[in-house]
Design an enzyme around this catalytic site. Sequence first.
Site, PDB file in Angstrom:
ATOM      1  N   SER A   1     109.928  -7.771  81.806  1.00  0.00           N
ATOM      2  CA  SER A   1     109.136  -8.676  82.637  1.00  0.00           C
ATOM      3  C   SER A   1     108.408  -9.709  81.794  1.00  0.00           C
ATOM      4  O   SER A   1     107.700  -9.382  80.845  1.00  0.00           O
ATOM      5  CB  SER A   1     108.116  -7.857  83.436  1.00  0.00           C
ATOM      6  OG  SER A   1     107.546  -8.615  84.448  1.00  0.00           O
TER       7      SER A   1
ATOM      8  N   HIS B   1     101.652 -10.594  86.231  1.00  0.00           N
ATOM      9  CA  HIS B   1     101.453  -9.159  86.449  1.00  0.00           C
ATOM     10  C   HIS B   1     101.507  -8.355  85.154  1.00  0.00           C
ATOM     11  O   HIS B   1     101.086  -7.202  85.125  1.00  0.00           O
ATOM     12  CB  HIS B   1     102.457  -8.619  87.478  1.00  0.00           C
ATOM     13  CG  HIS B   1     103.863  -8.489  86.996  1.00  0.00           C
ATOM     14  ND1 HIS B   1     104.847  -9.393  87.308  1.00  0.00           N
ATOM     15  CD2 HIS B   1     104.464  -7.550  86.246  1.00  0.00           C
ATOM     16  CE1 HIS B   1     105.995  -9.002  86.773  1.00  0.00           C
ATOM     17  NE2 HIS B   1     105.785  -7.895  86.120  1.00  0.00           N
TER      18      HIS B   1
ATOM     19  N   ASP C   1     103.367 -15.884  89.825  1.00  0.00           N
ATOM     20  CA  ASP C   1     103.440 -14.799  88.843  1.00  0.00           C
ATOM     21  C   ASP C   1     103.627 -15.328  87.418  1.00  0.00           C
ATOM     22  O   ASP C   1     104.476 -14.845  86.669  1.00  0.00           O
ATOM     23  CB  ASP C   1     104.568 -13.824  89.198  1.00  0.00           C
ATOM     24  CG  ASP C   1     104.464 -12.522  88.417  1.00  0.00           C
ATOM     25  OD1 ASP C   1     103.355 -12.199  87.963  1.00  0.00           O
ATOM     26  OD2 ASP C   1     105.497 -11.835  88.253  1.00  0.00           O
TER      27      ASP C   1
END
Length: 470
Positions: free
Chosen positions: A211, A107, A137
């Site tokens: 992230s 993402h 992911d």
Amino acid sequence: MFITQTSFARDIARDIKPDDPVPQVAVPDFTRLFKEASPAVVNISTLAKPKSRASIYGPGGEELPEIFRRYFGIPLPDAPSSSTPQPMSLGSGFIISSDGFILTNNHVVEGADEIIVKLSDRSETRAELVGSDKRSDLAVLKIDSKRPLPVVRLGDSDKAEPGQWVAAIGSPFNFEYSITKGIVSALNRSLPNDSYVPFIQTDVPINPGNSGGPLFNMKGEVIGINSQIFTRSGGFMGLSFAIPIDHAMWAVEQIKSKGYVTRGWLGVAIQEVDRELAESFGLEKPMGALINQVVPGGPADKAKLHPGDIITRFNDRAIYHSGSLPMRVGVVAPGDKASVEFIRNGKRMTTRVEVGQLPDENAERGGRPARKESAENRLGIQVAELDSDYRSKLRLDKDISGLVVTNVVSGVARAIGVRQGDVITDINKVRVDSVAVFEKTVKKLPVNRSISMRVIRQGQPGYITFRLTE
């Protein structure tokens, strides 16, 4: 030096009296870990060509879902008319080989037209997207360098234990090379939208920009990739989730070799076994994955598994929660055979199943031809019209009319215990045998009074009641 949990507990048992003050346990020193590991951590930014109108979900944005929101990027206004690529997202990553392979979250780079990697020496270079896997992911990038690059040391995430110290290095809110610490809170967490990853839960402060960054153990080894947070504000609230590095590297090898990831597939829809279901199926305690649908012609169908079977072991590993079954099946190579232990009519049985290949995401969502379904409504459910497929799998007589529940989202239906696979025949004394009638009936339901609904579950009809408020 710091006191380990084991010695700490032993000292309390031996030396501490009831009225003595609780001793203070020193926090370990993360200085050496940061010095040794941080050179292999990178900052990732992306650019995208402007669209007619675009927005990127960002922390705290009202449009973000309340839980498990993806956290990256910043809100964009209406895209300018210029064709110049515009900033899209910020994140972290880490170098896994000296020739320039980098691991991050999908993402962070999804939809990017240009990916920029900033190294610890503040040099920047464009990165190529080698491949990605949306289900876990993960994304693998490649940069070119004239010199060998620093790399992280990979640990063994299977050896992670709740309570052990861990640390994250990344760029929260674009504050580069920030380190935060905490402990492992739990293992093998299954999240609502990520059923193929056994997440590591921690209380390490993770915020937008972390992230894709690494989660380290105290040896300075990467045991996870920081991927998601639980938040209602857009920032850290004490629950962070990391992809185990063992699972990630299993996917990375496939991405590097063929650009994508293939997973095993059983061809069933499952649900959690709660206390009431356990009792109804004669189990001593809630455990396993209850099959509520079998895809026609799929691996489970060929192995003669039926709706109502409860899978308790897969490949000799116990299935305590339904969420762990997709994880176990997913890592089996398509075409390989696996053992399945299940309970049917109170009897424990075993079979062998040849695992198939997980279809694309559209096929995965139900594994059946498209049929007319309702949208989400005041009851918080979705229903579909009965056809021969559903009748066969739910073992319904031909003379039964109604609608099958395909999804329980929230609200009243969840509160009163409606489940996927239930067949609704009547609502408020109105026969509902089509989606159109169902939607019309639900819109007209009264408020603040008892409403009855007839439901057939596992062949047994019954009435339940509920109330709607303003």
